[in-house]
Design a protein around this motif. Structure first.
Motif, PDB file in Angstrom:
ATOM      1  N   ASP B 290       0.868  -1.193  -0.009  1.00 40.96           N
ATOM      2  CA  ASP B 290       0.106   0.080   0.081  1.00 40.96           C
ATOM      3  C   ASP B 290       0.939   1.337   0.086  1.00 40.96           C
ATOM      4  O   ASP B 290       1.763   1.355   1.184  1.00 40.96           O
ATOM      5  CB  ASP B 290      -0.622   0.040   1.117  1.00 40.96           C
ATOM      6  N   GLY B 292       0.232   4.606   0.665  1.00 42.65           N
ATOM      7  CA  GLY B 292       0.165   5.444   1.730  1.00 42.65           C
ATOM      8  C   GLY B 292       0.859   4.711   3.110  1.00 42.65           C
ATOM      9  O   GLY B 292       1.553   5.424   3.517  1.00 42.65           O
ATOM     10  N   LEU B 295       4.787   4.983   2.830  1.00 41.94           N
ATOM     11  CA  LEU B 295       5.152   6.573   3.210  1.00 41.94           C
ATOM     12  C   LEU B 295       5.079   6.609   4.339  1.00 41.94           C
ATOM     13  O   LEU B 295       5.878   7.223   4.968  1.00 41.94           O
ATOM     14  CB  LEU B 295       4.428   7.443   2.177  1.00 41.94           C
ATOM     15  N   ALA B 312       1.046  10.118  -7.092  1.00 41.10           N
ATOM     16  CA  ALA B 312       0.693  10.632  -6.028  1.00 41.10           C
ATOM     17  C   ALA B 312       1.481  10.386  -4.786  1.00 41.10           C
ATOM     18  O   ALA B 312       1.627  11.452  -3.952  1.00 41.10           O
ATOM     19  CB  ALA B 312      -0.840   9.921  -5.647  1.00 41.10           C
ATOM     20  N   ARG B 315       4.015  13.118  -4.968  1.00 39.45           N
ATOM     21  CA  ARG B 315       3.189  14.428  -4.504  1.00 39.45           C
ATOM     22  C   ARG B 315       3.389  14.329  -3.066  1.00 39.45           C
ATOM     23  O   ARG B 315       3.829  15.447  -2.353  1.00 39.45           O
ATOM     24  CB  ARG B 315       1.813  14.433  -5.140  1.00 39.45           C
ATOM     25  N   ASP B 316       2.898  13.228  -2.436  1.00 37.19           N
ATOM     26  CA  ASP B 316       2.862  13.246  -0.991  1.00 37.19           C
ATOM     27  C   ASP B 316       4.278  13.422  -0.287  1.00 37.19           C
ATOM     28  O   ASP B 316       4.505  13.841   1.046  1.00 37.19           O
ATOM     29  CB  ASP B 316       1.988  12.182  -0.434  1.00 37.19           C
ATOM     30  N   THR B 320       6.154  15.717   2.731  1.00 40.89           N
ATOM     31  CA  THR B 320       6.444  15.198   3.981  1.00 40.89           C
ATOM     32  C   THR B 320       7.857  15.587   4.556  1.00 40.89           C
ATOM     33  O   THR B 320       8.770  15.698   3.702  1.00 40.89           O
ATOM     34  CB  THR B 320       6.596  13.673   3.961  1.00 40.89           C
ATOM     35  N   GLU B 365      -4.022  13.764 -14.296  1.00 41.44           N
ATOM     36  CA  GLU B 365      -4.552  14.370 -13.010  1.00 41.44           C
ATOM     37  C   GLU B 365      -5.215  13.443 -12.181  1.00 41.44           C
ATOM     38  O   GLU B 365      -4.836  13.411 -11.021  1.00 41.44           O
ATOM     39  CB  GLU B 365      -5.594  15.508 -13.523  1.00 41.44           C
ATOM     40  N   ALA B 366      -5.931  12.616 -13.110  1.00 36.14           N
ATOM     41  CA  ALA B 366      -6.529  11.397 -12.012  1.00 36.14           C
ATOM     42  C   ALA B 366      -5.588  10.625 -11.287  1.00 36.14           C
ATOM     43  O   ALA B 366      -5.745  10.293 -10.115  1.00 36.14           O
ATOM     44  CB  ALA B 366      -7.485  10.715 -12.741  1.00 36.14           C
ATOM     45  N   PRO B 436      -5.880   2.722  -6.278  1.00 36.53           N
ATOM     46  CA  PRO B 436      -6.923   3.858  -6.158  1.00 36.53           C
ATOM     47  C   PRO B 436      -6.798   4.775  -7.527  1.00 36.53           C
ATOM     48  O   PRO B 436      -7.796   5.240  -8.133  1.00 36.53           O
ATOM     49  CB  PRO B 436      -6.917   4.601  -4.598  1.00 36.53           C
ATOM     50  N   THR B 437      -5.494   5.432  -7.586  1.00 36.11           N
ATOM     51  CA  THR B 437      -5.083   6.268  -8.731  1.00 36.11           C
ATOM     52  C   THR B 437      -5.459   5.354 -10.119  1.00 36.11           C
ATOM     53  O   THR B 437      -5.859   6.173 -10.975  1.00 36.11           O
ATOM     54  CB  THR B 437      -3.782   6.616  -8.615  1.00 36.11           C
ATOM     55  N   ALA B 440      -9.013   5.458 -10.639  1.00 38.25           N
ATOM     56  CA  ALA B 440      -9.583   7.056 -10.814  1.00 38.25           C
ATOM     57  C   ALA B 440      -9.241   7.236 -12.419  1.00 38.25           C
ATOM     58  O   ALA B 440      -9.980   7.754 -13.377  1.00 38.25           O
ATOM     59  CB  ALA B 440      -9.009   7.992 -10.006  1.00 38.25           C
ATOM     60  N   ALA B 441      -8.154   6.676 -13.064  1.00 38.01           N
ATOM     61  CA  ALA B 441      -7.661   6.872 -14.338  1.00 38.01           C
ATOM     62  C   ALA B 441      -8.566   5.940 -15.312  1.00 38.01           C
ATOM     63  O   ALA B 441      -8.959   6.702 -16.206  1.00 38.01           O
ATOM     64  CB  ALA B 441      -6.130   6.593 -14.505  1.00 38.01           C
TER      65      ALA B 441
END
Lengths: 292, 607
Positions: B290, B292, B295, B312, B315-316, B320, B365-366, B436-437, B440-441
């Protein structure tokens, strides 16, 4: 309101009025989301839950709360409020299906074995114990994965079938107690057939407890559907459900927490409400049973 | 021709050290709220790349020999790092096995393999090839016979010595390896002979001017101990207890939990200051699928490093505090492919129509890659010598009307391949791993395609191993996959020759020439250009041939692109060395493309 309304509605109002305040609020919450889910298509100005405005220049992704989107938008620029309401359909459909399956099949099965006892009881309860020995979530994951298809009907049926053993246990325990009551002994003494005793005396006395259990287990089912959705094993995108929404939003958690917060709150309020109303119902029916 | 050593002036190295020092000063100098160290440092160059489906796998395609663009970062200057310390690395997946010739590997797995095995050749920072475990290599005039000399005094973890015979023994294992057999076929390698104690002669069945590229890739480039191939049991055992010459030795491996590697006390390589490598005492790899959680594990100190190919996550990670980020963007790009043996994807009008309806910017973007990755149009990044402006111009841009017209033409065709009646919508299935990303795409494509009123789209998702397995055909061409439209990653920093040969060969060829052709698209003329490009080492000439290939492919559209893959290795503050590792000649290595770190030269910077 009295004379204009049918008596059953008046009874419902009386029952509602007799509830503690918190239970009233919980009942109001459950009623509201059920009505919203049923009549979502008729709510004026409610956005299409799959409409991605950013593809057509009308919305932006991960937008905050606004007049246009009361709860903001998700990472595909879809209206969160709309998806919450339509997502309620999935959660409640699965919960209602599981409750219906469990109550009907599990309730009948448990009542039957609790009344007849003997080898049939031993065989059926042994089978149920074996099923219950498997971790429920693992069993559920296995069945859903093996079936391949993951639409609302399949998920509801699978959860419903897997709920049967739990209901069977509860109803059997109650049927055992009811079977020893004086009125059952009296019915036997005058030569009433077992089938009649089962339908007329045992099941009616077992059902209130099963229904109370159903309300509590509905809460568990809602969480279970959310868990499946979070694992990507519930309904397929773009169909919304609360778990699907939480799962989809977790990638953007650090930049927009709201798409996770709203469905989580829905889950919390709904599960709490089901538990609260279930407890109230259990206490109320337990009192009535004792009064017999 | 000697492909090995090149020297650069000390001025360049001095400049690099100064630049690194400036970057470190920048990174450490500001603790204010608005500029976290990581944010400051990373900014260097974060452009392009994208994400797309995820998969990864052994990337079919490949990229050029001279490019790379290592981006990044932070880093303390290599002023003689000291030995000591441990690192624990969060990987995006567990390695299915640690046999380079056998196990399907992607970025996380290569992180582990590179710690255990050395390659014969590695890439410099500019993408060209230099000797690593080998010392030199030369070819005859028509590039059919290659003579390689190995580095002396190299021993394996089990104490055995590296000799020319080791390479010959490896070849026996390679010929039946799931990964290596295809590489042997596409590289035209037919014989390996020990022509001296440390001299190996490779004989090819035809010209292959970039044969060295094959020796820098895991399947036949990573060197393993002769005992590994002794018998079937030894081969099986090597999956979890590999024996190489690399900087670390496997101490314990608990699959799906952790793999602990400890320093190889007999490692042959030292840094330019004379310190024996590796610097770290141990490195432990943890699969944490996972994004998240991975990270968060780094931020909380549960691990001291992590790798990611997700925009993503980059980006995160930038947001941090307390992290050093080693970002990279090169030729690897997200996108997907059509299984062209399945209707309606067997018709180019459908393929091109769908891609023309797609919207790369919205997809990126998604995926969370806005501001991180840029749309891509081909297998090469714009910095690559093989990048083609003509292909970029020919690649479809988002145009609903034009895309719909192409699909409509198919729908109205009485001979449409899916057997449905004229006028009926086409049905397609789009599949990505359940990240998830990526979900979304996928939904972006779904909405756009269905908005045409011509397409019914079903979305599916399977775990990464299943996703890859669905698309991987049999080497003998008897099975061509069960996929439809499949998310996939394309390209790498390797020379494109080897990857393109097996990635676009005839998938039905029983010799396995097209074993890695996942889309099953084969065009004789286009493939001819790919073959022709292996006959010369002239970069301009090869670029022209790849352009011809690419223009045909854009018309056929068997594969498509969303945006370049930005990757990151993020470490706890102080753990560096990933972008400054050196080749044996002291020149800078390629860095960390595809988030593949060379942990042999990672070190904890002194406080």
């Amino acid at each position: 309101m009295s004379s204009f309304l049918p008596s059953w509605i008046r009874t419902m109002f009386r029952v509602f009025w007799a509830m503690p305040l918190v239970t009233k609020l919980c009942t109001f919450w459950l009623t509201t989301i059920i009505l919203a889910a049923i009549f979502a298509d008729f709510i004026p100005k409610l956005a299409d839950p799959s409409y991605q405005g950013f593809l057509f220049g009308t919305d932006v992704t991960n937008d905050g709360q606004s007049l246009h989107h009361w709860l903001g938008t998700d990472n595909n620029s879809r209206d969160i409020l709309s998806r919450l309401i339509y997502g309620t359909r999935v959660s409640l459909t699965v919960a209602v299906t599981a409750v219906a399956f469990g109550t009907f099949f599990g309730g009948l099965l448990g009542s039957f074995v609790g009344y007849v006892r003997g080898r049939r009881e031993a065989a059926i309860m042994a089978s149920i114990d074996v099923i219950l020995a498997f971790p429920a979530l693992v069993l559920l994951l296995t069945v859903v994965t093996l079936l391949g298809k993951r639409n609302l009907l399949v998920i509801s049926l699978v959860v419903g079938v897997l709920a049967i053993p739990y209901y069977a246990r509860v109803s059997r325990a109650n049927a055992l107690a009811v079977s020893r009551r004086e009125f059952v002994a009296a019915a036997r003494a005058i030569g009433t057939k077992d089938r009649t005793i089962l339908w007329r005396e045992v099941i009616p006395n077992v059902m209130p407890t099963v229904l109370a259990f159903a309300l509590v287990s509905a809460a568990v089912t809602v969480v279970l559907e959310g868990t499946l959705a979070f694992l990507g094993l519930s309904v397929q995108p773009p169909t919304p459900s609360w778990g699907v929404m939480i799962n989809a939003a977790r990638a953007d958690l650090r930049i927009n927490i709201w798409p996770v917060i709203w469905p989580s709150l829905m889950l919390v309020f709904t599960v709490y409400s089901l538990n609260n109303v279930g407890d109230w119902f259990r206490i109320r029916t337990a009192h009535k049973t004792a009064a017999l | 021709m000697n492909m090995t050593l090149r020297k650069r002036g000390t001025g360049m190295r001095l400049t690099a050290v100064l630049l690194a020092a400036v970057m470190v000063a920048t990174a450490c100098g500001s603790d204010s709220d608005d500029t976290s160290p990581s944010a400051t440092t990373v900014a260097t160059e974060t452009t392009a790349a994208p994400e797309a489906p995820e998969t990864t796998t052994a990337p079919t395609t490949e990229a050029p020999a001279t490019t790379a663009t290592p981006t990044t970062t932070t880093e303390a200057p290599p002023v003689g790092p000291a030995q000591g310390g441990d690192a624990s690395v969060g990987l995006e997946a567990e390695a299915p096995g640690l046999r380079p010739w056998e196990d399907t590997c992607s970025s996380p797995c290569y992180n582990m393999m590179a710690a255990v095995f050395d390659k014969l050749f590695e890439q410099y920072a500019d993408g060209s090839y230099g000797a690593f475990l080998a010392e030199s290599i030369s070819a005859n005039d028509d590039f059919t016979v290659w003579t390689m000399n190995l580095r002396p005094d190299v021993v394996f973890h089990d104490g055995s010595e590296l000799t020319a015979q080791t390479i010959v023994d490896m070849f026996v294992v390679h010929q039946t390896g799931a990964q290596s057999a295809g590489v042997i076929a596409s590289s035209k390698l037919i014989n390996v002979e020990a022509t001296g104690d440390l001299e190996v002669t490779y004989t090819l069945s035809g010209t292959n001017a970039i044969f060295v590229a094959n020796l820098s890739r895991a399947p036949i480039g990573m060197v393993f101990a002769p005992s590994t191939g002794a018998d079937e049991d030894a081969v099986t055992a090597a999956a979890n207890a590999p024996i190489g010459t690399g900087p670390f030795m496997v101490d314990s491996r608990d699959v799906d939990n952790k793999t602990v590697m400890v320093r190889n006390p007999n490692y042959w390589m030292s840094d330019s200051f004379g310190t024996q490598l590796p610097y770290l005492d141990s490195v432990t790899f943890h699969p944490i699928p996972d994004e998240g959680t991975r990270l968060s594990s780094l931020a909380s100190g549960t691990v001291t490093a992590m790798q990611s190919l997700r925009q993503a996550s980059i980006r995160d990670a930038r947001d941090t505090e307390g992290l050093w980020l080693f970002e990279h963007q090169g030729n690897n790009t997200g996108g997907g492919m059509f299984n062209v043996t399945v209707a309606p994807y067997d018709d180019a009008r459908v393929r091109k129509g769908l891609i023309t309806m797609s919207n790369q910017a919205a997809t990126i973007e998604a995926l969370g890659g806005e501001g991180i990755s840029l749309p891509t149009t081909q297998l090469f990044a714009s910095e690559s010598p093989f990048y083609s402006e003509a292909i970029a111009a020919a690649y479809p841009t988002h145009d609903m009307a034009a895309g719909s017209a192409l699909v409509q033409e198919y729908i109205d065709d009485p001979d449409r391949s899916d057997g449905l009646a004229v006028g009926e919508k086409i049905s397609v299935t789009l599949s990505c791993p359940p990240d998830p990303t990526l979900i979304a795409a996928m939904q972006v494509s779904q909405v756009l395609w269905e908005a045409s009123g011509l397409v019914d789209v079903e979305l599916t998702g399977f775990d990464q191993a299943t996703h890859i397995g669905m698309a991987v055909g049999a080497a003998d061409g008897t099975f061509i996959g069960t996929h439809d439209i499949h998310c996939w990653r394309w390209g790498s920093e390797d020379d494109p020759a080897a990857g393109m040969l097996s990635g676009f060969g005839d998938p039905f060829d029983p010799s396995g020439a097209g074993a890695l052709n996942f889309s099953n698209w084969y065009d004789e003329e286009a493939y001819g250009y790919v073959v022709e490009a292996t006959l010369t080492d002239d970069v301009a000439e090869r670029a022209a041939l790849y352009e011809k290939f690419g223009l045909i492919m854009v018309e056929a559209m068997p594969i498509y692109f969303s945006g370049g893959t930005a990757t990151v290795i993020a470490t706890a503050e102080g753990l560096g060395g990933l972008d400054s590792w050196e080749m044996p000649d002291g020149e800078a290595g390629i860095g960390h493309p595809s988030a593949e770190g060379r942990w042999s030269q990672a070190y904890w910077a002194a406080e």
